[in-house]
Scaffold this motif. Structure first.
Motif, PDB file in Angstrom:
ATOM      1  N   ARG A 192     -15.758  -8.076   6.887  1.00 37.58           N
ATOM      2  CA  ARG A 192     -16.290  -7.293   8.008  1.00 37.58           C
ATOM      3  C   ARG A 192     -15.214  -6.401   8.611  1.00 37.58           C
ATOM      4  O   ARG A 192     -15.473  -5.227   8.936  1.00 37.58           O
ATOM      5  CB  ARG A 192     -16.839  -8.235   9.082  1.00 37.58           C
ATOM      6  CG  ARG A 192     -17.456  -7.519  10.278  1.00 37.58           C
ATOM      7  CD  ARG A 192     -17.668  -8.452  11.436  1.00 37.58           C
ATOM      8  NE  ARG A 192     -16.422  -9.021  11.910  1.00 37.58           N
ATOM      9  CZ  ARG A 192     -15.587  -8.381  12.741  1.00 37.58           C
ATOM     10  NH1 ARG A 192     -15.858  -7.152  13.143  1.00 37.58           N
ATOM     11  NH2 ARG A 192     -14.470  -8.968  13.134  1.00 37.58           N
ATOM     12  N   MET A 198     -10.417   8.078   9.009  1.00 39.31           N
ATOM     13  CA  MET A 198      -9.415   7.511   9.909  1.00 39.31           C
ATOM     14  C   MET A 198      -8.032   8.089   9.590  1.00 39.31           C
ATOM     15  O   MET A 198      -7.813   8.665   8.522  1.00 39.31           O
ATOM     16  CB  MET A 198      -9.397   5.983   9.791  1.00 39.31           C
ATOM     17  CG  MET A 198     -10.562   5.297  10.467  1.00 39.31           C
ATOM     18  SD  MET A 198     -10.383   3.491  10.423  1.00 39.31           S
ATOM     19  CE  MET A 198     -11.608   3.033  11.660  1.00 39.31           C
ATOM     20  N   ASP A 257      -5.195   5.361  13.942  1.00 41.01           N
ATOM     21  CA  ASP A 257      -5.944   4.140  13.657  1.00 41.01           C
ATOM     22  C   ASP A 257      -5.049   3.067  13.045  1.00 41.01           C
ATOM     23  O   ASP A 257      -5.218   1.878  13.322  1.00 41.01           O
ATOM     24  CB  ASP A 257      -7.099   4.454  12.699  1.00 41.01           C
ATOM     25  CG  ASP A 257      -8.084   5.440  13.302  1.00 41.01           C
ATOM     26  OD1 ASP A 257      -8.811   5.048  14.225  1.00 41.01           O
ATOM     27  OD2 ASP A 257      -8.101   6.607  12.851  1.00 41.01           O
ATOM     28  N   ASN A 304      -8.608   4.222   0.512  1.00 40.36           N
ATOM     29  CA  ASN A 304      -9.562   3.684   1.482  1.00 40.36           C
ATOM     30  C   ASN A 304     -10.142   4.781   2.385  1.00 40.36           C
ATOM     31  O   ASN A 304     -10.827   4.474   3.353  1.00 40.36           O
ATOM     32  CB  ASN A 304      -8.893   2.601   2.330  1.00 40.36           C
ATOM     33  CG  ASN A 304      -8.812   1.272   1.613  1.00 40.36           C
ATOM     34  OD1 ASN A 304      -9.769   0.502   1.583  1.00 40.36           O
ATOM     35  ND2 ASN A 304      -7.658   1.001   1.015  1.00 40.36           N
ATOM     36  N   GLY A 305      -9.846   6.043   2.075  1.00 43.28           N
ATOM     37  CA  GLY A 305     -10.447   7.156   2.790  1.00 43.28           C
ATOM     38  C   GLY A 305      -9.672   7.676   3.969  1.00 43.28           C
ATOM     39  O   GLY A 305     -10.154   8.568   4.682  1.00 43.28           O
ATOM     40  N   ARG A 307     -12.487  -5.236   7.101  1.00 42.52           N
ATOM     41  CA  ARG A 307     -12.154  -4.156   6.162  1.00 42.52           C
ATOM     42  C   ARG A 307     -13.173  -3.030   6.248  1.00 42.52           C
ATOM     43  O   ARG A 307     -12.815  -1.845   6.214  1.00 42.52           O
ATOM     44  CB  ARG A 307     -12.062  -4.696   4.735  1.00 42.52           C
ATOM     45  CG  ARG A 307     -10.843  -5.569   4.477  1.00 42.52           C
ATOM     46  CD  ARG A 307     -10.645  -5.829   2.999  1.00 42.52           C
ATOM     47  NE  ARG A 307     -11.740  -6.602   2.415  1.00 42.52           N
ATOM     48  CZ  ARG A 307     -11.787  -7.924   2.372  1.00 42.52           C
ATOM     49  NH1 ARG A 307     -10.811  -8.642   2.913  1.00 42.52           N
ATOM     50  NH2 ARG A 307     -12.798  -8.547   1.794  1.00 42.52           N
ATOM     51  N   GLU A 308     -14.439  -3.396   6.361  1.00 43.18           N
ATOM     52  CA  GLU A 308     -15.489  -2.380   6.448  1.00 43.18           C
ATOM     53  C   GLU A 308     -15.384  -1.581   7.743  1.00 43.18           C
ATOM     54  O   GLU A 308     -15.576  -0.358   7.752  1.00 43.18           O
ATOM     55  CB  GLU A 308     -16.859  -3.041   6.351  1.00 43.18           C
ATOM     56  CG  GLU A 308     -18.019  -2.053   6.379  1.00 43.18           C
ATOM     57  CD  GLU A 308     -19.360  -2.730   6.250  1.00 43.18           C
ATOM     58  OE1 GLU A 308     -20.393  -2.018   6.250  1.00 43.18           O
ATOM     59  OE2 GLU A 308     -19.421  -3.974   6.135  1.00 43.18           O
ATOM     60  N   ALA A 309     -15.060  -2.243   8.835  1.00 41.51           N
ATOM     61  CA  ALA A 309     -15.015  -1.578  10.137  1.00 41.51           C
ATOM     62  C   ALA A 309     -13.712  -0.816  10.369  1.00 41.51           C
ATOM     63  O   ALA A 309     -13.712   0.233  11.030  1.00 41.51           O
ATOM     64  CB  ALA A 309     -15.213  -2.604  11.250  1.00 41.51           C
ATOM     65  N   TRP A 310     -12.616  -1.312   9.837  1.00 41.17           N
ATOM     66  CA  TRP A 310     -11.296  -0.780  10.182  1.00 41.17           C
ATOM     67  C   TRP A 310     -10.676   0.100   9.109  1.00 41.17           C
ATOM     68  O   TRP A 310      -9.634   0.713   9.346  1.00 41.17           O
ATOM     69  CB  TRP A 310     -10.342  -1.924  10.496  1.00 41.17           C
ATOM     70  CG  TRP A 310     -10.740  -2.728  11.702  1.00 41.17           C
ATOM     71  CD1 TRP A 310     -11.649  -2.381  12.669  1.00 41.17           C
ATOM     72  CD2 TRP A 310     -10.259  -4.024  12.060  1.00 41.17           C
ATOM     73  NE1 TRP A 310     -11.747  -3.372  13.619  1.00 41.17           N
ATOM     74  CE2 TRP A 310     -10.905  -4.397  13.269  1.00 41.17           C
ATOM     75  CE3 TRP A 310      -9.330  -4.908  11.501  1.00 41.17           C
ATOM     76  CZ2 TRP A 310     -10.654  -5.612  13.908  1.00 41.17           C
ATOM     77  CZ3 TRP A 310      -9.080  -6.109  12.128  1.00 41.17           C
ATOM     78  CH2 TRP A 310      -9.728  -6.460  13.314  1.00 41.17           C
ATOM     79  N   ARG A 355     -12.050   3.020   7.220  1.00 40.78           N
ATOM     80  CA  ARG A 355     -13.183   3.926   6.994  1.00 40.78           C
ATOM     81  C   ARG A 355     -12.703   5.337   6.702  1.00 40.78           C
ATOM     82  O   ARG A 355     -11.627   5.768   7.125  1.00 40.78           O
ATOM     83  CB  ARG A 355     -14.101   3.960   8.223  1.00 40.78           C
ATOM     84  CG  ARG A 355     -14.725   2.633   8.592  1.00 40.78           C
ATOM     85  CD  ARG A 355     -15.921   2.831   9.508  1.00 40.78           C
ATOM     86  NE  ARG A 355     -15.615   3.718  10.636  1.00 40.78           N
ATOM     87  CZ  ARG A 355     -15.168   3.292  11.808  1.00 40.78           C
ATOM     88  NH1 ARG A 355     -14.950   2.001  12.011  1.00 40.78           N
ATOM     89  NH2 ARG A 355     -14.931   4.148  12.784  1.00 40.78           N
ATOM     90  N   ASP A 356     -13.546   6.053   5.991  1.00 39.28           N
ATOM     91  CA  ASP A 356     -13.260   7.452   5.678  1.00 39.28           C
ATOM     92  C   ASP A 356     -13.075   8.250   6.966  1.00 39.28           C
ATOM     93  O   ASP A 356     -13.856   8.109   7.915  1.00 39.28           O
ATOM     94  CB  ASP A 356     -14.414   8.036   4.859  1.00 39.28           C
ATOM     95  CG  ASP A 356     -14.104   9.434   4.366  1.00 39.28           C
ATOM     96  OD1 ASP A 356     -13.050   9.615   3.752  1.00 39.28           O
ATOM     97  OD2 ASP A 356     -14.930  10.336   4.610  1.00 39.28           O
TER      98      ASP A 356
END
Length: 363
Positions: free
Chosen positions: A210, A220, A278, A239-240, A212-215, A217-218
């Motif tokens: 969770r 950032m 970020d 990781n974007g 990794r998905e939230a923190w 992100r493309d």
């Protein structure tokens, strides 16, 4: 019954793990003692109430452990018979009958492993063969569920040699889910350096799915201090993220061609961003206390929301240095901070730390 915690570690770091377990157990009010041998790649911490200690000391808070098991048996003669072929499956099954409550719930899985040491490497073939036979035998006896069930405790058989093994239990949500506690990552041909594996492992080990998905992100933005030749910047780009790579040394040319990397030739210990980022990551070769202090400054000043950094440890008193560096980091941040640290498989004489300010206005 062999009550205690059994933890894997990097070979050569047994004294550090033993010191960590001893100190942390004492802080929690548990009496016990650590047993290990240099180069064995595991530590046994003996105590009377291992289950309670395991619950009070979660795996996620241990730094030098790759895996944490509640030890239930030490089989010094693993199925040896004077005139017969050793019945290792039968010996393990008998040990479970003696060690576990009658009618206890079945395990959801079983792993037969070896410590990650030079002495144990020749046992890999035996571990594979025994694992296949044991899985069938334990299912037949009802000690193992018909299908793998990750919601149940997992049985670990740790082969020390061909005739000796430790049995341990790993509980759901309080264990490494990789065999031997080692995530098997492959070096990508486009990665500028092998250090990329350290940051990839850090994201897998120190963050949950969770997070990794939230923190990650493309779109950032991140800074990579001491970036050259660009291994950690490359992971962030994959990781974007958009990355400012800070280093006076050169970066891999294909990394710059991504359009997501700005190479700034500057000193990573002096540079600071014009606006909050970020992420900030740092793998500079420097005194660990100096690194910890600078990382605390980044969080205290609000220059980044989250950070991953490495602390290069001295040759001696590595647990003491780890403790002092992390305590100084928290103190110098001057605000509530969450941190998680681990000596990763791809680390060497170092530990990797993830940290974030808890009072950040953004998750």
């Amino acid at each position: 019954m062999d009550s205690g915690l059994l933890c894997y570690c990097r070979a050569g770091f047994e004294p550090e793990l033993a010191a960590e377990l001893t100190e942390r157990a004492a802080e929690l009010g548990f009496a016990g003692y650590a047993r290990t041998e240099r180069g064995s790649a595991f530590v046994h911490y003996a105590c009377d109430d291992a289950a309670a200690l395991s619950q009070a000391l979660p795996f996620s808070r241990l730094i030098f452990a790759r895996q944490k098991l509640v030890s239930i048996a030490d089989l010094a003669t693993l199925g040896a018979r004077a005139s017969h072929k050793p019945d290792r499956v039968g010996a393990i099954r008998d040990a479970l009958e003696r060690s576990l409550p009658a009618g206890g719930a079945a395990f959801g899985d079983v792993l037969v492993e070896t410590p990650d040491s030079d002495a144990a490497k020749p046992l890999a073939g035996l571990a594979r063969a025994l694992g296949n036979a044991l899985r069938a035998g334990l299912r037949a006896s009802g000690h193992l569920t018909p299908r793998d069930d990750p919601s149940r405790p997992r049985l670990h058989v740790v082969l020390v040699d061909g005739d000796r093994a430790h049995l341990g239990i790993a509980n759901p949500g309080d264990r490494s889910d990789w065999p031997m506690g080692i995530p098997r990552l492959r070096m990508h041909p486009q990665a500028p350096s092998r250090s990329a594996l350290k940051l990839e492992e850090a994201f897998l080990t120190l963050l949950d799915a969770r997070e990794r998905e939230a923190w990650l992100r493309d779109g950032m933005h991140a800074a990579d201090l001491g970036a050259a030749p660009g291994g950690w910047s490359w992971v962030l780009v994959r990781n974007g993220l958009h990355v400012t790579s800070v280093d006076n040394g050169p970066l891999a040319p294909h990394l710059l061609e991504s359009g997501r990397v700005d190479h700034l030739r500057a000193d990573g210990f002096v540079w600071s961003p014009k606006r909050p980022l970020d992420w900030m990551v740092c793998d500079m070769v420097e005194q660990p206390r100096r690194v910890a202090s600078r990382m605390a400054t980044w969080l205290r000043e609000g220059w980044c929301r989250r950070t991953v950094f490495n602390l290069k440890l001295p040759m001696k008193k590595r647990w003491d240095e780890t403790r002092q560096c992390l305590a100084a980091f928290v103190a110098e941040a001057e605000r509530p901070v969450e941190w998680r640290a681990r000596q990763l498989y791809h680390d060497r004489e170092e530990i990797t730390v993830f940290a974030r300010m808890l009072d950040s206005t953004r998750a």
